[in-house]
Design an enzyme around this catalytic site. Structure first.
Site, PDB file in Angstrom:
ATOM      1  N   ASP A 138      39.666  34.427  13.596  1.00 19.17           N
ATOM      2  CA  ASP A 138      41.129  34.332  13.444  1.00 19.17           C
ATOM      3  C   ASP A 138      41.880  35.501  14.069  1.00 19.17           C
ATOM      4  OD1 ASP A 138      40.991  31.878  12.167  1.00 19.17           O
ATOM      5  OD2 ASP A 138      40.943  32.759  10.166  1.00 19.17           O
ATOM      6  N   HIS A 146      25.139  40.480  27.654  1.00 20.72           N
ATOM      7  CA  HIS A 146      24.361  41.002  26.533  1.00 20.72           C
ATOM      8  C   HIS A 146      25.182  41.306  25.283  1.00 20.72           C
ATOM      9  CE1 HIS A 146      21.016  43.555  24.855  1.00 20.72           C
ATOM     10  NE2 HIS A 146      20.371  42.507  25.321  1.00 20.72           N
ATOM     11  N   LYS A 203      27.150  40.911  21.716  1.00 20.51           N
ATOM     12  CA  LYS A 203      26.841  40.231  20.458  1.00 20.51           C
ATOM     13  C   LYS A 203      28.014  40.470  19.516  1.00 20.51           C
ATOM     14  CE  LYS A 203      22.183  41.667  21.378  1.00 20.51           C
ATOM     15  NZ  LYS A 203      22.379  42.637  22.441  1.00 20.51           N
TER      16      LYS A 203
END
Length: 167
Positions: free
Chosen positions: A106, A99, A101
């Site tokens: 870089d 779940h 996000k």
């Protein structure tokens, strides 16, 4: 990109804005990637973000994606297109939802928050997105990404449970 300590996109002091306001800052920071992009996303169906990730891959940026097995197969998911483009994708084996996000650009910039990278969320939801350049936070999220990346290594998948041998 100029120096950045942290930036909040799509958030206001008294409430959260529609996620559409977060799309441009997220795209700007994604497209600034020069060496690597790690994505750890529950759901990913935004064509705009999908095209940006593919463009980075075409430019030679190392892109790795971790996603949830249930949501990667939904209609409109960008995951199949990313795989077809040659981008490395790993997913869970249906042991609860993956779940997270977040994105790491870089190994210096962290993009995280409640935003699923879906057209529905971007156009209709109230979401928050935090974009920051903070070594400590980036390190923590990168460690989590690497842990999950290794855990979701297809070589470790179990397709047939092994029976326990009795002696």
């Amino acid at each position: 990109m100029g120096p950045l300590r942290w930036q909040v996109a799509a958030a206001a002091a008294v409430g959260l804005a529609l996620a559409m306001e977060a799309l441009l800052p997220v795209l700007r920071w994604l497209l600034a990637a020069r060496a690597s992009l790690e994505l750890c996303l529950f759901a990913f169906s935004s064509p705009q973000l999908g095209r940006a990730v593919q463009l980075l891959h075409q430019r030679g940026v190392r892109v790795r994606v971790v996603t949830d097995c249930d949501y990667m197969a939904l209609n409109g998911s960008q995951i199949g297109l990313l795989r077809k483009a040659g981008i490395q994708v790993r997913h869970d084996q249906d042991l609860g939802y993956m779940h997270h996000k977040f994105a790491i650009v870089d190994k210096k910039v962290l993009i995280t928050g409640s935003l699923n990278w879906t057209t529905q969320a971007i156009q209709n939801n109230r979401e928050n997105v935090l974009i920051m350049e903070d070594e400590e936070y980036v390190k923590l999220f990168l460690e989590e990404f690497e842990r999950i990346w290794e855990e979701f290594n297809p070589a470790k998948y179990t397709f047939f449970p092994q029976e326990k041998k009795t002696q």
